[in-house]
Enzyme design. Sequence first.
Site, PDB file in Angstrom:
ATOM      1  N   PHE A 185      33.246  52.310  39.202  1.00 54.74           N
ATOM      2  CA  PHE A 185      31.977  52.163  39.922  1.00 54.74           C
ATOM      3  C   PHE A 185      31.937  50.781  40.546  1.00 54.74           C
ATOM      4  O   PHE A 185      32.160  49.779  39.864  1.00 54.74           O
ATOM      5  CB  PHE A 185      30.781  52.346  38.982  1.00 54.74           C
ATOM      6  N   ASP A 211      36.365  43.573  39.696  1.00 54.18           N
ATOM      7  CA  ASP A 211      34.925  43.776  39.769  1.00 54.18           C
ATOM      8  C   ASP A 211      34.358  43.443  38.395  1.00 54.18           C
ATOM      9  O   ASP A 211      34.443  44.244  37.464  1.00 54.18           O
ATOM     10  CB  ASP A 211      34.619  45.226  40.164  1.00 54.18           C
ATOM     11  N   LYS A 267      24.696  41.208  38.528  1.00 50.21           N
ATOM     12  CA  LYS A 267      23.995  41.535  37.287  1.00 50.21           C
ATOM     13  C   LYS A 267      23.588  40.276  36.481  1.00 50.21           C
ATOM     14  O   LYS A 267      22.621  39.642  36.844  1.00 50.21           O
ATOM     15  CB  LYS A 267      24.828  42.506  36.455  1.00 50.21           C
TER      16      LYS A 267
HETATM   17  C1  LIG Z   1      26.237  47.640  38.705  1.00 50.99           C
HETATM   18  C2  LIG Z   1      27.604  47.551  39.232  1.00 50.99           C
HETATM   19  C3  LIG Z   1      27.848  47.395  40.610  1.00 50.99           C
HETATM   20  C4  LIG Z   1      26.751  47.484  41.649  1.00 50.99           C
HETATM   21  O1  LIG Z   1      25.865  46.403  41.577  1.00 50.99           O
HETATM   22  P1  LIG Z   1      24.473  46.488  42.367  1.00 50.99           P
HETATM   23  O2  LIG Z   1      23.835  45.158  42.086  1.00 50.99           O
HETATM   24  O3  LIG Z   1      23.728  47.659  41.839  1.00 50.99           O
HETATM   25  O4  LIG Z   1      24.783  46.660  43.811  1.00 50.99           O
HETATM   26  C5  LIG Z   1      29.150  47.232  41.024  1.00 50.99           C
HETATM   27  N1  LIG Z   1      30.170  47.208  40.148  1.00 50.99           N
HETATM   28  C6  LIG Z   1      29.976  47.356  38.825  1.00 50.99           C
HETATM   29  C7  LIG Z   1      31.149  47.295  37.897  1.00 50.99           C
HETATM   30  C8  LIG Z   1      28.693  47.539  38.323  1.00 50.99           C
HETATM   31  O5  LIG Z   1      28.504  47.708  37.009  1.00 50.99           O
END
Ligand SMILES: *Cc1c(COP(=O)(O)O)cnc(C)c1O
Length: 404
Positions: free
Chosen positions: A138, A223, A252
């Site tokens: 994700f 990521d 986050k």
């Molecule tokens: C939450 C998340 C995202 C997306 O972040 P947003 O602030 O919702 O755009 C991308 N990568 C990972 C691994 C995430 O957990």
Amino acid sequence: MTQTPTRSDFDQYMVPNYAPQQTIPVRGEGSRLWDQQGKEYIDFAGGIAVNALGHCHPVLVDALKTQADKLWHLANIYTNEPALELARNLVERTFADKVYLCSSGGEANEAALKLARRWAHDQHGEHKSRIVSFGKSFHGRTLFTVSVGGQPKYSQGFGPVPGGIEHGEFNDLDSVRHLIDDDTCAVMVEPMQGEGGIIPADPAFLEGLRELCDAHDALLIFDEVQTGVGRTGSLFAYMQYGVTPDILTSAKALGGGFPVGAMLTTDRIAPALTLGTHGSTYGGNALASAVALAALQHIDTPEVLEGVARKHELFREHLETINRKYQVFKEIRGMGLLIGAEMRPEYEGRAKEILPLAIEEGLMALIAGPNVLRMAPSLVIPEADIAEGMARLERAIARLVGEQ
Ligand SMILES: *Cc1c(COP(=O)(O)O)cnc(C)c1O
């Protein structure tokens, strides 16, 4: 007359892309929340790994209020002190030489992917544009990031989607060997898959990705939107693996609840984002940067990071104790305070049923896919709140298995 908003206002006034729980929290302090009726909750959800210092932490409230009285926003025709300090702090604390600031994880990943494409285009030519990522990964909700993400349900029906993207199997290096070649510009991976079910990468997998990227002059993008800023017990997860990416994304926990994101990279790659190639109106906003700087400086201390390791053990012990009684979990896993409990086959797909039961018992938790109960609490959650939250979780689990 002003009316107090109710849950039914959600269905009346908001697009139906979420299905929030019935309760509406109105106040938070540390790892406790209170709803409109004054009912108290313990927070193991942490705003999905965002509220790393709990709710209304004095350090963050102070940074926000102090900056709010000084300067909020200028846009990028001027720079500002908090953004410069945040960037310097990120560079000094990591592998990175250069930082791009934005307002969310999806935006940070969008920037990372665009940088990788542009860098490869400038260094090697247009043919070097292929991107490899992984099933169940994700990376956000922009059209590019849902396409790179490995959950087809998030991109279905939104086509045509960007091309040149292929998905290997997470923790299977052979699957990458079959996909990567000299036309690959980037491999994007979460060091621990979050939304995909709390699945830590095998160290050999990340080491192998690093080698494959080096062999094909492709950029390795980590990521760390969910795993970063203390969540796994080190400032970023890559530090524990000893594998250094070319680009890293953070969001986050970085803002502790204030929207902010960052893309980190090196002097070798950063110059590809030349003047005017990319941008964001809010990126590096003074208010967001001031809060993120305070969060970063407070979290990146031995006191907080060692606390994460200790609390990880506590979470594990409590979950194992619950599991010995009720036999609901097949595996308890994760790093630091990003913990997943996968359901046994008898409870296949039923993790989400725990959430409303937990709410009734006064506990907020999360799931990661249909089969994994997920917890991502404050990194500074008091041990008493862990014990009380686990007592409430146990009552919810007891109800799930119907013993009570
Ligand atoms: C939450 C998340 C995202 C997306 O972040 P947003 O602030 O919702 O755009 C991308 N990568 C990972 C691994 C995430 O957990």
